[in-house]
Design a protein around this motif. Structure first.
Motif: not given
Length: 434
Positions: A413-424
């Protein structure tokens, strides 16, 4: 005719020693303030024996500490934007030390709940948001990963030295109740001494110094709740906050490597105490700077590095689950759990760096850190109770294996959330470059 070409002399910017003195003082504060609230890191089993606590009760103390911390993080950020760190940080340290001296009398469970709540007020309201804001102000955008990584690494050095000293006192006095009492008192006295030292030596950076170094003076802060609302409306702040949340909920699981090695692999209490210090503190020395360098130099983005680190945790858990639960696998179990912890500490070292990466305005950074701490450290309210309840309901190696499987799922789940942060962060870099 020979033409002599002169190479222009390289302009070297003098080292700002005052900056690094301030940094060292802040590291000392960060490395000592949480010792009393986190006695379980090196003294989990002595806590159970001297205070008569089970897994769930220890989890309850940690959860109460986190609940109060969560409620006060925004207040702490609000204070950090208005009052001098020279006042806030020493006040928190000396207050924690006074509470520690009372804790060394081994009060009952109901009093322990109050003490752990007050320790949260000292550390997470008075000290931590002010410390994070101070660290961010020490460097520009290209230094954030390294500064926060060095903060975590420096805290690891202080943590390890202080914790091993306390463990030495514990062993010297017989590894019993008296030794545990002395270790708590040692932590308390260290907090008071560091608080006094910071009050005497720490100086707040002035606007004139900022201008002399070519940095704009910070805008005058408004009084009231407007800046809290301003910060709360920033979507990128919530991406940072939830990424910190996922790192922290996994970090909480590191606590249970200590009783796992004790009860499943039969390590003696003193050896497990040393392992606990290395696992919870010593690895900061490596993990923080490694995470900072990888974020700034290799991935050029803390958010991208965090995403990869989360994914790396999953195969490590798989290896841990495959190890036989018998004393013959003591060394492999220690190595694998330490590897898991090291990866987590590389993330902890840089999980605040994206604040600059996604463009959080510096003039509200104290408030922003307070909000992000409120969300990011929220797992402390429930994770320890949850993990402890799993262990109490499932005695033996099976309970620990369930906890490790939960950690692997959370890492995904953390990998998915940090992917969103990386896109921002990527979108902001593109907008800035345009």
């Amino acid at each position: 005719m020979t033409t002599v070409t002169q190479t222009p002399a390289k302009s070297t910017k003098p080292v700002d020693w005052s900056k690094w003195v301030r940094f060292a003082l802040l590291v000392m504060a960060g490395g000592t303030i949480y010792k009393l609230a986190n006695l379980k890191d090196a003294f989990y089993v002595p806590m159970q024996e001297a205070l008569g606590l089970n897994h769930t009760e220890i989890g309850t103390l940690l959860s109460v500490n986190s609940i109060v911390a969560t409620a006060l993080f925004v207040v702490g950020g609000f204070l950090a934007d208005r009052f001098s760190t020279r006042i806030l940080i020493p006040l928190g340290l000396m207050g924690a030390g006074a509470l520690g001296l009372y804790l060394s009398t081994f009060p009952g469970f109901s009093t322990l709940l109050v003490l752990f709540a007050l320790l949260a007020a000292c550390s997470d309201c008075l000290v931590w948001p002010a410390l994070l804001k101070s660290i961010r102000q020490l460097g520009g955008p290209k230094e954030q990963g390294r500064l926060f990584g060095l903060l975590e690494g420096g805290r690891g050095i202080v943590d390890t030295a202080v914790a091993f000293s306390a463990l030495g006192i514990f062993v010297l006095l017989g590894s019993g109740t008296g030794g545990f009492r002395a270790a708590i008192s040692f932590y308390a006295i260290i907090d008071i001494a560091v608080g006094l030292l910071l009050f005497l030596l720490l100086r707040t950076r002035t606007a004139e110094q900022d201008l002399a170094d070519g940095q704009p003076a910070p805008a005058k802060q408004k009084t009231g709740l407007g800046e809290i609302w301003h910060a709360a409306k920033l979507p990128q702040l919530w991406w940072v906050s939830f990424t910190v949340f996922m790192v922290y909920v996994v970090y909480c699981g590191l606590t249970y490597f200590i009783p796992y090695l004790t009860y499943v692999y039969g390590l003696p209490v003193a050896l497990v105490g040393a392992y606990g210090i290395i696992n919870q503190y010593g690895l900061k020395i490596l993990g923080g700077p490694i995470g900072g360098v990888l974020s700034d130099k290799v991935f050029k983005s803390a958010s991208r590095y965090i995403r990869l680190a989360f994914l790396c945790l999953i195969p490590v858990v798989a290896v841990l689950l495959l190890l036989p639960a018998d004393p013959g696998s003591q060394v492999p179990a220690m190595i694998v759990t330490l590897l898991f912890s090291l990866i987590v500490f590389t993330m902890r070292g840089v999980f605040w760096a994206p604040m600059d990466e996604v463009g959080i305005p510096e003039q509200i950074s104290g408030t922003a850190f307070g909000i992000a701490c409120l969300v990011g450290y929220a797992p402390g309210m429930f994770a320890f109770i949850g993990y402890g309840a799993i262990l109490d309901a499932n005695p033996g190696a099976g309970g620990y294996h369930i906890v490790f499987i939960v950690l692997a799922a959370l890492a995904l789940v953390g990998a998915a959330v940090s992917s969103g942060l990386a896109r921002i962060a990527k979108a902001r870099r593109a907008a800035t470059a345009a």
